[in-house]
Design a protein around this motif. Structure first.
Motif, PDB file in Angstrom:
ATOM      1  N   LEU A   3       0.854  -1.194   0.000  1.00  0.00           N
ATOM      2  CA  LEU A   3       0.000   0.000   0.000  1.00  0.00           C
ATOM      3  C   LEU A   3       0.886   1.239   0.000  1.00  0.00           C
ATOM      4  N   ILE A   4       0.700   2.068  -1.019  1.00  0.00           N
ATOM      5  CA  ILE A   4       1.516   3.282  -1.129  1.00  0.00           C
ATOM      6  C   ILE A   4       0.607   4.505  -1.207  1.00  0.00           C
ATOM      7  N   ALA A   5       1.172   5.659  -0.861  1.00  0.00           N
ATOM      8  CA  ALA A   5       0.374   6.886  -0.791  1.00  0.00           C
ATOM      9  C   ALA A   5       0.756   7.856  -1.903  1.00  0.00           C
ATOM     10  N   VAL A   6      -0.245   8.594  -2.364  1.00  0.00           N
ATOM     11  CA  VAL A   6      -0.012   9.759  -3.214  1.00  0.00           C
ATOM     12  C   VAL A   6       0.092  10.935  -2.239  1.00  0.00           C
ATOM     13  N   LEU A  50       2.273   2.420   6.103  1.00  0.00           N
ATOM     14  CA  LEU A  50       2.260   2.149   4.659  1.00  0.00           C
ATOM     15  C   LEU A  50       3.658   1.766   4.178  1.00  0.00           C
ATOM     16  N   ASP A  51       3.707   1.234   2.958  1.00  0.00           N
ATOM     17  CA  ASP A  51       4.970   0.725   2.430  1.00  0.00           C
ATOM     18  C   ASP A  51       5.780   1.764   1.674  1.00  0.00           C
ATOM     19  N   GLY A  52       5.136   2.851   1.222  1.00  0.00           N
ATOM     20  CA  GLY A  52       5.901   3.823   0.450  1.00  0.00           C
ATOM     21  C   GLY A  52       5.002   4.870  -0.166  1.00  0.00           C
ATOM     22  N   ILE A  53       5.570   5.625  -1.110  1.00  0.00           N
ATOM     23  CA  ILE A  53       4.783   6.664  -1.788  1.00  0.00           C
ATOM     24  C   ILE A  53       5.078   6.675  -3.296  1.00  0.00           C
ATOM     25  N   VAL A  54       4.163   7.311  -4.012  1.00  0.00           N
ATOM     26  CA  VAL A  54       4.405   7.640  -5.416  1.00  0.00           C
ATOM     27  C   VAL A  54       5.064   9.015  -5.412  1.00  0.00           C
ATOM     28  N   CYS A  55       6.164   9.186  -6.130  1.00  0.00           N
ATOM     29  CA  CYS A  55       6.797  10.507  -6.187  1.00  0.00           C
ATOM     30  C   CYS A  55       7.591  10.638  -7.472  1.00  0.00           C
ATOM     31  N   VAL A 106       7.845   4.787  -5.733  1.00  0.00           N
ATOM     32  CA  VAL A 106       7.307   4.370  -7.041  1.00  0.00           C
ATOM     33  C   VAL A 106       7.267   5.632  -7.896  1.00  0.00           C
ATOM     34  N   THR A 107       8.032   5.644  -8.978  1.00  0.00           N
ATOM     35  CA  THR A 107       8.242   6.914  -9.676  1.00  0.00           C
ATOM     36  C   THR A 107       7.855   6.896 -11.154  1.00  0.00           C
ATOM     37  N   PRO A 108       6.814   7.686 -11.514  1.00  0.00           N
ATOM     38  CA  PRO A 108       6.520   7.926 -12.933  1.00  0.00           C
ATOM     39  C   PRO A 108       7.398   9.072 -13.448  1.00  0.00           C
ATOM     40  N   VAL A 129       4.940  17.593   0.818  1.00  0.00           N
ATOM     41  CA  VAL A 129       5.172  16.242   0.262  1.00  0.00           C
ATOM     42  C   VAL A 129       5.913  15.378   1.279  1.00  0.00           C
ATOM     43  N   MET A 130       6.964  15.930   1.879  1.00  0.00           N
ATOM     44  CA  MET A 130       7.762  15.135   2.815  1.00  0.00           C
ATOM     45  C   MET A 130       6.977  14.834   4.103  1.00  0.00           C
ATOM     46  N   HIS A 131       6.145  15.791   4.534  1.00  0.00           N
ATOM     47  CA  HIS A 131       5.318  15.563   5.726  1.00  0.00           C
ATOM     48  C   HIS A 131       4.297  14.451   5.463  1.00  0.00           C
ATOM     49  N   TYR A 132       3.676  14.475   4.278  1.00  0.00           N
ATOM     50  CA  TYR A 132       2.703  13.427   3.924  1.00  0.00           C
ATOM     51  C   TYR A 132       3.412  12.067   3.829  1.00  0.00           C
ATOM     52  N   ALA A 133       4.651  12.079   3.317  1.00  0.00           N
ATOM     53  CA  ALA A 133       5.416  10.817   3.236  1.00  0.00           C
ATOM     54  C   ALA A 133       5.655  10.275   4.646  1.00  0.00           C
ATOM     55  N   GLN A 134       6.005  11.175   5.566  1.00  0.00           N
ATOM     56  CA  GLN A 134       6.243  10.739   6.953  1.00  0.00           C
ATOM     57  C   GLN A 134       4.955  10.238   7.602  1.00  0.00           C
TER      58      GLN A 134
END
Ligand code: C5P
Length: 232
Positions: free
Chosen positions: A112-115, A152-157, A176-178, A140-145
């Motif tokens: 499960l990863i977060a936007v 959660l396992d990670g984020i999209v960035c 996970v990077t587009p 962005v960094m606060h939401y990642a934290q």
């Protein structure tokens, strides 16, 4: 953390998607299915692609009250997807509820990863439309934290942010990077791009690649090139 190339299957129909996948014959792929295809074809498209032996990142970006997200995640977990996502803006309570819903009776669950903030949201729009009065990088960094704190396992960035996310949230926190393009390729509508080799160097765990593969004259060769640059 397994490095992998995820192909963004931004097709409008099952027929177009399966015609694309047929080109890869017996290769096992990691595929991103987004809202367009999922809403057009329903959960059967997930079952059919899984039955062909591929992995699925179901990119539906859930965002609702915790109880609703928990129940929806439970349905996705039973669909046997490998990765799914939500908006970190839904709060830590929503992310924790999502994890609960996603966890199967045997303790296993999809990643499960977060936007965080969508890359389509500028500083100006975030300040004026959303009334968030902080620099976007800090948000962005606060939401990642928050995502990390919620389990959660990670984020999209962006691949450009992957190094900093790992510095802040740890190297096991998945990025996970587009926004990936070949050095000699067309950027299309993406602005801040990196090659697969650069994304590897900066520490992306998964790259999401759409048109450089799906619109290539030879999609299999383009995919193989991504894998060679990113995974090998
Ligand atoms: O064709 P392309 O390689 O640009 O596709 C990238 C994929 O990643 C698309 O499905 C796009 O919606 C998605 N994506 C993105 N940028 C983000 C989040 C998702 O390009 N910030």
């Amino acid at each position: 953390m397994g490095k992998d190339v995820i192909i963004a299957c931004d097709f409008a129909s099952k027929a177009d998607t399966l015609a694309f996948l047929d080109k890869f014959e017996n290769k096992s792929l990691y595929l991103k299915i987004g809202m367009e295809l999922f809403y057009a074809e329903g959960p059967d498209i997930v079952r059919e692609i899984k039955a062909r032996g591929h992995k699925i990142f179901l990119d539906l970006k859930l965002h609702d009250i915790p109880n609703t997200v928990k129940k929806a995640m439970n349905v996705l977990s039973r669909l046997d997807v490998d990765m799914c996502n939500l908006h970190a803006a839904g709060t830590c309570a929503m992310m924790e509820a999502a994890l609960e819903g996603l966890t199967r009776p045997d303790g296993t669950r999809p990643l499960l990863i977060a936007v965080t903030q969508l890359t389509s949201t500028s500083q100006e729009r975030m300040t004026e439309d959303l009334l968030i009065d902080q620099p976007i990088d800090k948000v962005v960094m606060h939401y990642a934290q928050n995502a990390k704190k919620s389990g959660l396992d990670g984020i999209v960035c962006s691949p450009l942010e992957a190094g900093k996310v790992h510095d802040t949230c740890g190297k096991d926190f998945i990025t996970v990077t587009p926004g990936v393009r070949f050095a000699d390729g067309d950027k299309g509508d993406q602005v801040r791009v990196m090659t697969p080799a650069e994304a590897k160097k900066i520490g992306s765990d998964y790259i999401v690649v759409g048109r450089p593969i799906t619109a290539a004259a030879d999609p299999v060769a383009a995919y193989d090139r991504c894998v060679a640059e990113f995974c090998d």
